[in-house]
Design a protein around this motif. Structure first.
Motif, mmCIF file in Angstrom:
data_model
loop_
_atom_site.group_PDB
_atom_site.id
_atom_site.type_symbol
_atom_site.label_atom_id
_atom_site.label_comp_id
_atom_site.label_asym_id
_atom_site.label_seq_id
_atom_site.Cartn_x
_atom_site.Cartn_y
_atom_site.Cartn_z
ATOM 1 N N SER A 49 -0.376 -5.990 5.789
ATOM 2 C CA SER A 49 -1.322 -5.485 4.789
ATOM 3 C C SER A 49 -2.731 -6.048 4.931
ATOM 4 C CB SER A 49 -0.816 -5.818 3.381
ATOM 5 O OG SER A 49 -0.872 -7.225 3.162
ATOM 6 N N HIS A 63 2.879 -6.121 -3.582
ATOM 7 C CA HIS A 63 3.102 -4.947 -2.730
ATOM 8 C C HIS A 63 2.873 -3.641 -3.481
ATOM 9 C CE1 HIS A 63 7.071 -5.124 -4.640
ATOM 10 N NE2 HIS A 63 7.194 -3.853 -4.307
ATOM 11 N N THR A 64 2.698 -3.720 -4.811
ATOM 12 C CA THR A 64 2.390 -2.521 -5.603
ATOM 13 C C THR A 64 0.892 -2.235 -5.642
ATOM 14 O OG1 THR A 64 2.160 -3.703 -7.704
ATOM 15 C CG2 THR A 64 4.394 -2.951 -7.086
ATOM 16 N N ALA A 98 -3.906 1.560 -3.442
ATOM 17 C CA ALA A 98 -2.643 2.271 -3.263
ATOM 18 C C ALA A 98 -1.791 1.548 -2.212
ATOM 19 C CB ALA A 98 -2.895 3.708 -2.823
ATOM 20 N N PRO A 99 -0.505 1.320 -2.507
ATOM 21 C CA PRO A 99 0.356 0.650 -1.524
ATOM 22 C C PRO A 99 0.363 1.340 -0.164
ATOM 23 C CG PRO A 99 1.473 0.793 -3.632
ATOM 24 C CD PRO A 99 0.205 1.594 -3.755
ATOM 25 N N GLU A 100 0.262 2.652 -0.151
ATOM 26 C CA GLU A 100 0.258 3.381 1.119
ATOM 27 C C GLU A 100 -0.939 2.979 1.981
ATOM 28 O OE1 GLU A 100 0.107 5.182 -1.970
ATOM 29 O OE2 GLU A 100 2.274 4.993 -2.077
ATOM 30 N N THR A 101 -2.040 2.642 1.331
ATOM 31 C CA THR A 101 -3.230 2.187 2.046
ATOM 32 C C THR A 101 -2.973 0.840 2.715
ATOM 33 O OG1 THR A 101 -4.622 3.318 0.443
ATOM 34 C CG2 THR A 101 -5.680 1.630 1.781
ATOM 35 N N TYR A 120 0.104 -0.490 3.505
ATOM 36 C CA TYR A 120 1.264 -0.582 4.376
ATOM 37 C C TYR A 120 1.557 0.663 5.191
ATOM 38 C CZ TYR A 120 1.818 -4.322 1.044
ATOM 39 O OH TYR A 120 1.584 -5.409 0.257
ATOM 40 N N GLY A 121 0.743 1.671 5.061
ATOM 41 C CA GLY A 121 1.008 2.888 5.803
ATOM 42 C C GLY A 121 2.316 3.545 5.411
ATOM 43 N N GLY A 122 2.672 3.445 4.138
ATOM 44 C CA GLY A 122 3.876 4.104 3.636
ATOM 45 C C GLY A 122 5.074 3.177 3.488
ATOM 46 N N ALA A 123 5.078 2.005 4.101
ATOM 47 C CA ALA A 123 6.206 1.083 3.990
ATOM 48 C C ALA A 123 5.741 -0.223 3.358
ATOM 49 C CB ALA A 123 6.795 0.813 5.375
ATOM 50 N N PRO A 124 5.983 -0.412 2.030
ATOM 51 C CA PRO A 124 5.527 -1.637 1.376
ATOM 52 C C PRO A 124 6.085 -2.904 2.013
ATOM 53 C CG PRO A 124 6.271 -0.028 -0.244
ATOM 54 C CD PRO A 124 6.655 0.490 1.112
#
Length: 147
Positions: free
Chosen positions: A81, A111-112, A136-139, A141-145
């Motif tokens: 991250s 992670h949220t 945004a978590p997707e930002t 982790y690229g979709g995987a927290p």
């Protein structure tokens, strides 16, 4: 809550690492809870687990490393991250079975996407969110927290 104690310099030698690890009372699984707190504000950021190896790595590098129970391995905070924690000071509680990590947190700790993992409070009317995500978590982790 600004601490006046000396901060840990990366590169703690083997003897210092061994002394600290020997003082910790790890549980039957070889883990100890570690609470991360922002060193200069006192804000409680998160709780995670550490094992002897993650404690040694944290002391040696100055970058906080935890043990991920879900991945069953070392988790270098921020490796996916970019939300890194730099150790300022490691403290043990009176029984040696809980660690307090005074850290300098880059970005969010949770992670949220929130600054702190402690974003829900028991208030009149029930459990309520008291902090919104900052990113945004997707930002992160690229979709995987990260956990």
């Amino acid at each position: 809550m600004k601490t006046t104690a000396n901060k840990i310099a990366p590169g703690a030698d083997d003897a210092m690492q061994a002394t600290v690890v020997a003082a910790i009372r790890f549980d039957a699984a070889g883990l100890v809870p570690a609470i991360a707190q922002q060193y200069d504000t006192g804000e409680v950021l998160m709780m995670a687990w550490m094992n002897a190896e993650s404690v040694r790595e944290t002391l040696a590098t100055g970058r906080v490393c935890y043990f991920s129970r879900s991945r069953n391995g070392l988790w270098r905070k921020g490796e996916t991250s970019g939300q890194v924690q730099r150790l300022q000071q490691l403290r043990l509680d009176c029984d040696g079975d809980v660690l307090l990590l005074l850290v300098d947190q880059t970005g969010v700790a949770c992670h949220t996407g929130r600054r702190s993992c402690f974003f829900r409070a028991a208030l009149p009317g029930g459990l309520q969110e008291i902090a919104a995500p900052l990113v945004a978590p997707e930002t992160l982790y690229g979709g995987a927290p990260e956990r």
